[in-house]
Design an enzyme around this catalytic site. Structure first.
Site, PDB file in Angstrom:
ATOM      1  N   CYS A 188       0.748  -1.101  -0.002  1.00  0.00           N
ATOM      2  CA  CYS A 188       0.066  -0.004  -0.123  1.00  0.00           C
ATOM      3  C   CYS A 188       0.870   1.133  -0.088  1.00  0.00           C
ATOM      4  O   CYS A 188       1.292   1.722   0.989  1.00  0.00           O
ATOM      5  CB  CYS A 188      -0.897   0.134   1.271  1.00  0.00           C
ATOM      6  SG  CYS A 188      -1.842   1.589   1.191  1.00  0.00           S
ATOM      7  N   CYS A 198      -0.450   4.312   2.080  1.00  0.00           N
ATOM      8  CA  CYS A 198      -0.289   4.087   3.550  1.00  0.00           C
ATOM      9  C   CYS A 198       1.212   4.181   3.928  1.00  0.00           C
ATOM     10  O   CYS A 198       1.472   4.939   4.769  1.00  0.00           O
ATOM     11  CB  CYS A 198      -0.567   2.672   3.922  1.00  0.00           C
ATOM     12  SG  CYS A 198      -2.013   2.021   3.141  1.00  0.00           S
ATOM     13  N   ASP A 199       1.927   3.810   3.127  1.00  0.00           N
ATOM     14  CA  ASP A 199       3.456   3.903   3.445  1.00  0.00           C
ATOM     15  C   ASP A 199       4.405   4.716   2.982  1.00  0.00           C
ATOM     16  O   ASP A 199       5.648   4.889   3.141  1.00  0.00           O
ATOM     17  CB  ASP A 199       3.928   2.272   3.301  1.00  0.00           C
ATOM     18  CG  ASP A 199       3.272   1.331   4.214  1.00  0.00           C
ATOM     19  OD1 ASP A 199       2.652   1.830   5.058  1.00  0.00           O
ATOM     20  OD2 ASP A 199       3.049   0.087   3.808  1.00  0.00           O
TER      21      ASP A 199
END
Ligand code: NAP
Length: 307
Positions: free
Chosen positions: A136, A139-140
């Site tokens: 992801c 997200c990261d």
């Protein structure tokens, strides 16, 4: 186990398919409950940008879209449970769903549990997951500001997330096993225009290396092995259906997707499937929403006939 209510419609999954089914069910006067183990909005929440859904001329971030879905659900007073379904029993009249906390029973059910990332299945992938291996980018990505990373895959997801990462990361190696992308042309062209993206065609990842964090990847190309030093690897090699909890209750295809007809009916009466979890040609937010609308409408008709 608490079991005190018979719902008309139990919806498994809170992505665009499940939320749309809930809205259509509630508007038709059904008592509906929606179960979502993560966050209302589903997979789209972790997508940087939704660009191809009509009505948003400038696109919209996945996170903002998820919030809109959630507030629309609230307006229709659909009950929402933050719960993971562990097991189901769909063969009888009463459709039963078991979570760790409770048993929920409905007269009809819509399965809209979507998909999960497919693993690359190479050494180092699982041991370094969360320590440089990610599924992801949205997200990261912040952990990789200015760092060198790889993206693996050649579909829409790999291209889209490469574009997103290009704004933050240092150099990005886009590693694809063939010499043509599967993703749409508009995304391909954008990727080709990015100065910090290098595409490695006909290349496979053999191993992810690192002691405590990712330090590099071992690749194979034209029968030769090469090593790339980098700090992160984002894997986008497709998705697999989230249907393990169904065991053998509902017929699945050979890849585990639920088989439906165009009314979203499965082989079991009043058990419908909608969105990415079912066998279909085009997995998009708009087709998921359309499936949810059809499933809830068919459930409404079936309940009206049967009641
Ligand atoms: P996908 O379209 O199935 O693409 C997966 C990619 O990973 C393919 O390029 C495939 O290579 C490669 N791959 C598969 N297994 C591999 C392996 N073991 N090793 C190396 N490479 C491997 O998956 P996706 O990109 O996650 O997209 C899933 C669905 O969501 C699609 O229907 C897509 O259209 C949709 N989606 C849409 C959008 C959008 O509309 N903006 C965004 C994201 C996703 P080959 O090409 O050689 O098979």
């Amino acid at each position: 186990m608490v079991q005190d209510k018979l719902y008309d419609l139990v919806i498994l999954g809170g992505g665009p398919a499940g939320v749309t089914a809930a809205i259509y069910g509630a508007r038709a006067g059904l008592s509906a409950i929606l179960l979502e183990k993560m966050i209302v909005g589903g997979e789209i929440v972790s997508t940087d940008r939704l660009d191809n859904y009509p009505g948003f001329p400038d696109g919209i971030t996945g996170a903002a879209f998820g919030l809109l879905l959630e507030s629309q659900l609230q307006r229709f007073h659909v009950a929402v449970r933050a719960a993971a379904v562990e097991q189901v029993s769909f063969k009888g009249e009463a459709k039963k769903v078991f979570t760790p906390e409770e048993e929920i029973t409905g007269r009809a059910v819509v399965i809209a549990t979507g998909t999960v990332p497919r693993l690359l299945n190479v050494d180092g992938e699982l041991s370094l997951r969360g320590r440089g291996v990610s599924y992801c980018a949205t997200c990261d990505a912040a952990f990789f500001r200015g760092k060198d990373v790889a993206v693996v895959g050649g579909g829409d997801a790999a291209l889209e997330e490469t574009i997103f990462l290009s704004r933050l990361a240092g150099k990005i190696y886009l590693i694809h096993r063939r010499e043509a992308f599967r993703g749409v042309k508009a995304l391909q062209e954008k990727v080709y225009s990015l100065p910090n993206v290098e595409i490695l065609w006909n290349t496979t990842v053999e191993k992810i290396e690192g002691e405590r964090r990712v330090e590099g990847v071992r690749l194979a190309r034209d029968g030769k092995e090469l090593f790339l030093a980098l700090q992160g690897i984002f894997i986008y090699v497709g998705r697999q259906p989230n249907t393990g909890f169904l065991r053998d209750e509902v017929p699945l295809d050979e890849q585990g997707f639920i088989i439906t007809n165009e009314k979203m009916e499965t082989a079991l009466p009043r058990v419908y499937a909608a969105g990415d979890v079912r066998r279909k040609e085009l997995r998009q937010v708009i087709t998921a929403a359309a499936d949810g609308a059809v499933a809830a409408t068919m459930a409404t008709r079936s309940l009206a006939v049967g009641s």
